[in-house]
Every structure is written in structure tokens, then in C-alpha cells.
Design a protein around this motif. Sequence first.
Motif, PDB file in Angstrom:
ATOM      1  N   THR A  10       5.343   4.404  -7.670  1.00  0.00           N
ATOM      2  CA  THR A  10       4.483   5.132  -8.606  1.00  0.00           C
ATOM      3  C   THR A  10       3.015   4.904  -8.237  1.00  0.00           C
ATOM      4  OG1 THR A  10       4.255   3.336 -10.210  1.00  0.00           O
ATOM      5  CG2 THR A  10       6.177   4.827 -10.465  1.00  0.00           C
ATOM      6  N   TYR A  11       2.181   5.790  -8.734  1.00  0.00           N
ATOM      7  CA  TYR A  11       0.744   5.639  -8.510  1.00  0.00           C
ATOM      8  C   TYR A  11       0.272   4.283  -9.038  1.00  0.00           C
ATOM      9  CZ  TYR A  11       0.458  10.563  -7.252  1.00  0.00           C
ATOM     10  OH  TYR A  11       0.628  11.767  -6.623  1.00  0.00           O
ATOM     11  N   GLN A  12       0.756   3.887 -10.210  1.00  0.00           N
ATOM     12  CA  GLN A  12       0.354   2.607 -10.806  1.00  0.00           C
ATOM     13  C   GLN A  12       0.804   1.433  -9.947  1.00  0.00           C
ATOM     14  OE1 GLN A  12      -1.626   2.265 -13.610  1.00  0.00           O
ATOM     15  NE2 GLN A  12      -1.733   0.163 -12.890  1.00  0.00           N
ATOM     16  N   GLU A  13       2.047   1.470  -9.477  1.00  0.00           N
ATOM     17  CA  GLU A  13       2.546   0.388  -8.624  1.00  0.00           C
ATOM     18  C   GLU A  13       1.742   0.302  -7.332  1.00  0.00           C
ATOM     19  OE1 GLU A  13       7.281   0.524  -9.880  1.00  0.00           O
ATOM     20  OE2 GLU A  13       6.545   1.844  -8.291  1.00  0.00           O
ATOM     21  N   GLU A  16      -1.665  -1.272  -7.967  1.00  0.00           N
ATOM     22  CA  GLU A  16      -1.554  -2.722  -8.112  1.00  0.00           C
ATOM     23  C   GLU A  16      -1.372  -3.399  -6.763  1.00  0.00           C
ATOM     24  OE1 GLU A  16       1.569  -3.307 -11.003  1.00  0.00           O
ATOM     25  OE2 GLU A  16       0.414  -2.259 -12.551  1.00  0.00           O
ATOM     26  N   LEU A  30      -7.484   4.649 -12.821  1.00  0.00           N
ATOM     27  CA  LEU A  30      -6.688   5.032 -11.655  1.00  0.00           C
ATOM     28  C   LEU A  30      -6.972   6.451 -11.140  1.00  0.00           C
ATOM     29  CD1 LEU A  30      -4.354   4.170  -9.737  1.00  0.00           C
ATOM     30  CD2 LEU A  30      -2.807   5.095 -11.439  1.00  0.00           C
TER      31      LEU A  30
END
Length: 135
Positions: A10-13, A16, A30
Motif C-alpha cells: 500500500t501507499y502507506q506501507e 513507512e 502522504l
Amino acid sequence: MAGTYHATITYQELAEKIQESTGIRTRVILPNWIGATLDKVAYESHQSGDPQLTALVVHGDDGKVGKGYKRVLEVTGEPPVDDDRDLNWHAARARLECYRRFGATLPPDGGTPALSPKHQAAIDRRNVRSKRPLR
């Protein structure tokens, strides 16, 4: 992710992992920086002859590539794709190229392009609902 057949991130992963691996942290939201980062990845992938790694990055809520994925088509000189379905299938084919290039264990037939598991699950749920008999 490219080394695991049908895997996505995912974009979030990804954000991070980028911040963790570089040691650089940001409080910028983000959407204000990940697109520019992925544009650079798309350009570098194209310049080096690698498959489009950006195809591995999907939204956490629906498993689809973002609208910024269209930038891949610009970078590679491909015609634009406006249809969401076609754009996600383009990414599915690009992901398969990534898996092949980066050593994923593939089935004997060489593998097939696939939508992300979350996106495919949503389609499957819609199909089941549409096949239910009406009361």
C-alpha cells in the motif's frame, strides 16, 4: 514485493518503509509527496529497462493503483488510459513483469497478470451479489 508472486504494497506501507530505510521522517501528508517519489521510480525503471515497480503500489482501502499511475504511461510513451478497469489491468501486467524479473516463485505456466487481492475480492463480491435471484 516484486519477489513475491501477486504481492502488492500500500501507499502507506511504502511511505513507512521509505522513511524507515532513509532515516528521513516527514510530517507532510502522504499525498503531497508519495506521487513525486513514485514518478521518479517510474522514470528510473523506464530508463534502466526494468519493469514498472510503481505497479506494485496500491491503495489500502480498495487495492487499486492511484490516479498517478497514469504517469507510468506518459513516461513509457504509451497511450493514455482513462478507464479505471483498464488502468488496473495495465498495472496487473506490469506487476507480472516485476515478479518475473525479480525472482518471484511462479507457477509452471509462468504466471498470469492479476488484480490485487483486495481489488479482486471486491469484484468477486459484486459478482456474487449480482447473481443472486431477486425476491
